[in-house]
Write a protein that holds these residues in place. Structure first.
Motif: not given
Length: 192
Positions: A124-125, A130-140, A167-179
């Motif tokens: 969606p990003l 959306v402005a961020s992947a986290a803002a999209y309501p219809f994904s996991s 793990a939650h924070e590290k996955y988010q960093a991975y998805v956001d390209g900051k891993d």
């Protein structure tokens, strides 16, 4: 000419995509998205599979699914048939809703499963919805961001197990390209 049979074995993981007929919309409003999500839950009970990630876009869907005892086609066909009947009845239309057969790419390494989940959650990003992947309501994606986030459709444990604590924070960093290499050293071994 006969279709080439899909490679399948119990425990196989696929990135499944399905598009609306003629690239038309599959979802008109929130109720449609919620109906499809409820069919994902139903499908997991009727044709047991694990859903590791999903994203429902306006005119297509992405599913990262692991088969257990049946090939993916059985569950996808049943869910999409039920959804098409619901959609056509609700919106007073007729005809094919989905464009042909679904597409499924076999995922055979842990690196590939991570890349597929990232791709699915960033969809969606990348589409500027959306402005961020986290803002999209219809994904996991929200289920991956916090341990208290609940999504009946998705199992986050396998993918999160590839990251060190938290793990939650590290996955988010991975998805956001900051891993910065924060996921576990999984090499190119097959997914088990």
């Amino acid at each position: 000419m006969a279709r080439k049979p899909r490679v399948w074995y119990p425990g196989a993981i696929y990135h499944v995509t399905a598009r609306g007929n003629r690239r038309g919309d599959l979802f008109y409003d929130d109720a449609d998205f919620e109906e499809y999500k409820s069919l994902l839950v139903w499908g997991q009970k009727e044709f047991p599979f694990r859903l590791h990630a999903y994203c429902l876009m306006t005119n297509h869907v992405h599913l990262l699914m692991e088969t257990l005892h049946l090939p993916p086609g059985e569950s996808i066909k049943a869910m999409h048939t039920r959804y098409a009947i619901y959609f056509n009845k609700r919106h007073k239309v007729s005809g094919h809703l989905f464009q042909g057969r679904y597409h499924a790419t076999l995922i055979d390494t842990k690196q590939y499963v991570l890349e597929a989940s990232k791709y699915i959650h960033l969809n969606p990003l990348k589409a500027n919805m959306v402005a961020s992947a986290a803002a999209y309501p219809f994904s996991s994606y929200a289920a991956y961001l916090a341990s208290h986030a609940e999504d009946r459709c998705v199992c986050t444990e396998k993918i999160l197990s590839l990251f060190t604590h938290p793990a939650h924070e590290k996955y988010q960093a991975y998805v956001d390209g900051k891993d910065g290499g924060t996921y576990r050293n999984y090499s190119k071994k097959h997914w088990t």
